[in-house]
Enzyme design. Structure first.
Site, PDB file in Angstrom:
ATOM      1  N   HIS A  44      -0.268   3.173  10.548  1.00  0.00           N
ATOM      2  CA  HIS A  44      -0.515   1.991  10.194  1.00  0.00           C
ATOM      3  C   HIS A  44       0.213   1.089  11.018  1.00  0.00           C
ATOM      4  O   HIS A  44      -0.068  -0.336  11.329  1.00  0.00           O
ATOM      5  CB  HIS A  44      -0.270   1.481   8.670  1.00  0.00           C
TER       6      HIS A  44
ATOM      7  N   ALA B  43       0.782  -1.209  -0.056  1.00  0.00           N
ATOM      8  CA  ALA B  43       0.154   0.164  -0.184  1.00  0.00           C
ATOM      9  C   ALA B  43       0.950   1.196   0.052  1.00  0.00           C
ATOM     10  O   ALA B  43       0.255   2.428  -0.208  1.00  0.00           O
ATOM     11  CB  ALA B  43      -0.940  -0.097   1.164  1.00  0.00           C
TER      12      ALA B  43
ATOM     13  N   ASP C 139      18.927   0.543  11.903  1.00  0.00           N
ATOM     14  CA  ASP C 139      19.273  -0.759  11.484  1.00  0.00           C
ATOM     15  C   ASP C 139      19.571  -0.936   9.971  1.00  0.00           C
ATOM     16  O   ASP C 139      19.945  -1.609   9.254  1.00  0.00           O
ATOM     17  CB  ASP C 139      18.481  -1.889  11.947  1.00  0.00           C
TER      18      ASP C 139
ATOM     19  N   HIS D   6      15.644   3.873   9.810  1.00  0.00           N
ATOM     20  CA  HIS D   6      15.752   3.167  11.040  1.00  0.00           C
ATOM     21  C   HIS D   6      17.391   3.054  11.170  1.00  0.00           C
ATOM     22  O   HIS D   6      17.871   2.972  10.030  1.00  0.00           O
ATOM     23  CB  HIS D   6      15.409   1.779  11.261  1.00  0.00           C
TER      24      HIS D   6
ATOM     25  N   GLU E 107      10.617   3.343  18.002  1.00  0.00           N
ATOM     26  CA  GLU E 107      10.535   2.415  16.929  1.00  0.00           C
ATOM     27  C   GLU E 107      11.042   0.945  17.445  1.00  0.00           C
ATOM     28  O   GLU E 107      11.300   0.319  16.431  1.00  0.00           O
ATOM     29  CB  GLU E 107      11.322   3.363  15.785  1.00  0.00           C
TER      30      GLU E 107
ATOM     31  N   LEU F 285       2.539   2.921   2.490  1.00  0.00           N
ATOM     32  CA  LEU F 285       2.157   3.643   3.624  1.00  0.00           C
ATOM     33  C   LEU F 285       3.151   4.173   4.636  1.00  0.00           C
ATOM     34  O   LEU F 285       2.985   5.001   5.377  1.00  0.00           O
ATOM     35  CB  LEU F 285       1.471   2.680   4.479  1.00  0.00           C
TER      36      LEU F 285
ATOM     37  N   CYS G  78      15.198  -6.481   9.954  1.00  0.00           N
ATOM     38  CA  CYS G  78      13.554  -6.018  10.234  1.00  0.00           C
ATOM     39  C   CYS G  78      12.684  -7.162  10.861  1.00  0.00           C
ATOM     40  O   CYS G  78      11.621  -7.193  11.459  1.00  0.00           O
ATOM     41  CB  CYS G  78      12.833  -5.447   9.007  1.00  0.00           C
TER      42      CYS G  78
ATOM     43  N   ASN H 114      10.594  -3.877  14.931  1.00  0.00           N
ATOM     44  CA  ASN H 114       9.941  -2.642  15.475  1.00  0.00           C
ATOM     45  C   ASN H 114       8.917  -2.907  16.645  1.00  0.00           C
ATOM     46  O   ASN H 114       8.051  -2.017  17.175  1.00  0.00           O
ATOM     47  CB  ASN H 114       9.161  -2.110  14.606  1.00  0.00           C
TER      48      ASN H 114
END
Length: 448
Positions: A137, A19, A252, A250, A174, A21, A371, A110
């Protein structure tokens, strides 16, 4: 006490879609509204977990979240049966349904910040779920994430759970994507490196000009206080705002640490030499810090971000002979990155091996191997007290593979998110999964 690092990987959910986002995430924006394959996404993540478990790395699983998330749509004024709520929200503004349908909880880095017992004042493992306040989201994830983590780590004698920080811009958190731990061995006291993008208060600071800095210093400091991480064991560093503007949303994406090794891009922090020196000094009573810096002349920043060279898992080999980088296939396809890795592995340094995985479904949404996992250091007593049903072995892998094949679609477009059957399919799947993982009623639809 003997301890090991366990990778808790998030499973991609049945609504895995593109999407677009996540503003500031170049891959997410670039693949917006393309067709996704939820079954392939979940299978790719599970294959990585199984391969690492087979190599002797401790591996566990975190479940997806319920999506579309009807409680948020109801809070926005839509009423009626659940399917009618989704349809009415879509007619009013499809963006509302898109925001409530993201499978972004798959990126477990996260989910929370976790400090192991060896670092904390009270000798318990401490957990703070991330509020993810920067993105709508993702901000809706925190309550369910907290329930899941409490179910996995239920023994209050060993595990301390904190609520998410207030979901305000000034305290944007985060999670572990902006936190890493340096240590001699996983069971030894470590230095916790908290990386932030900006300060919420105070003038005269450097900030990104293009993309948002999601993590604040105030949030990082609050998590450290909650966890009982003393000043002698905490380092706070500002991420280079130019790298955030380049797409490193981020820390990372430009730096990662494991054991006594810090692997980072040149200029990853506002004052990289100062950060390295502080970590080195605070770690000195336990181990000598080893720094592996990737020069910008060798790997352009665009290539580092596009390939997710640093959004890799840096793991200590089970036999203790060195470390392995777990990378996406894209890092092998990026010429400058592939050439750098070849030289790195031949250099005789601490990183001895590279493992590449096909994670394209996740990568197209901007999430690489790092992630997908939340690192949790567990000593023997912690491991015994945790929910054993989430730890991956051959039997659990087989059950999860069959579960994915039974419940996941192999094609999903944005318009499919309004389909009432998708909501039902997801709930049936998650209800079965909580039984497999012995989590209890962690989802809202199970608690009504």
């Amino acid at each position: 006490m003997t301890a090991q690092e366990v990778n808790f990987d998030g499973l991609s959910g049945p609504t895995h879609n593109y999407a677009g986002l996540s503003y500031g995430n170049v891959a997410s924006a670039g693949n917006a509204r393309s067709v996704s394959n939820p079954r392939a996404a979940a299978r790719q993540g599970l294959a990585k977990m199984k391969a690492l478990a087979d190599r002797g790395f401790a591996q566990a699983v975190l479940p997806p979240h319920e999506r579309p998330f009807v409680p948020v749509l109801r809070a926005l004024g839509f009423a009626g049966a659940d399917a009618a709520v989704v349809e009415a929200a879509w007619r009013a503004d499809p963006n509302l349904v898109l925001a409530c349908s993201s499978a972004s909880a798959m990126w477990a880095a996260n989910a929370a910040t976790v400090s192991p017992a060896a670092d904390t004042a009270d000798g318990r493992l401490h957990v703070t779920p991330a509020n993810l306040a920067a993105m709508v989201h993702r901000a809706i994830e925190a309550p369910v994430t907290a329930r899941i983590l409490r179910s996995v780590f239920a023994d209050e004698r060993r595990f301390a759970h904190h609520p998410p920080l207030p979901a305000l811009e000034a305290f944007g958190d985060e999670g572990a994507a902006n936190h890493t731990r340096l240590c001699a061995g996983h069971g030894d006291p470590g230095v916790e490196l908290f990386v932030y993008g900006r300060r919420a208060f105070g003038a005269g600071q450097s900030k990104p000009k293009r993309f948002p800095a999601r993590q604040t210093l105030e949030a990082s400091a609050a998590v450290a206080r909650r966890h009982g991480i003393g000043a002698e064991r905490a380092v706070f560093a500002q991420q280079n705002p130019d790298l955030i503007d380049a797409g490193a949303f981020h820390n990372d994406v430009v730096a990662i640490g494991n054991g006594p090794v810090l692997f980072h891009y040149e200029g990853a922090f506002v004052d990289t030499p100062g950060v390295v020196e502080e970590v080195r000094r605070k770690l000195a009573d336990q181990a000598e810090l080893t720094v592996v810096e990737v020069p910008a002349a060798a790997v352009p920043v665009e290539a580092a971000i596009r390939s997710y060279l640093f959004n890799s898992q840096l793991l200590t080999l089970p036999d203790g002979t060195g470390m392995v980088l777990v990378l996406p296939e894209e890092s092998r396809e990026e010429p400058s990155v592939a050439a750098y890795l070849e030289g790195l592995l031949a250099s005789g340094g601490p990183i001895r091996e590279a493992l590449h995985f096909d994670l394209r479904q996740s990568m197209r949404n901007g999430g690489g191997p790092a992630c997908l996992r939340l690192r949790v250091v567990l000593n023997e007593a912690d491991r015994a007290a945790a929910n054993g049903a989430v730890f991956l072995d051959d039997a659990l892998h087989a059950r999860l593979a069959g579960w994915i094949d039974r419940h996941y679609r192999d094609r999903l477009e944005a318009d499919d998110l309004r389909d009432p059957a998708l909501l039902t399919e997801g709930r049936v799947a998650l209800d079965e999964l909580t039984g497999i993982l012995e989590l209890g009623p962690v989802y809202d639809f199970q608690r009504e």
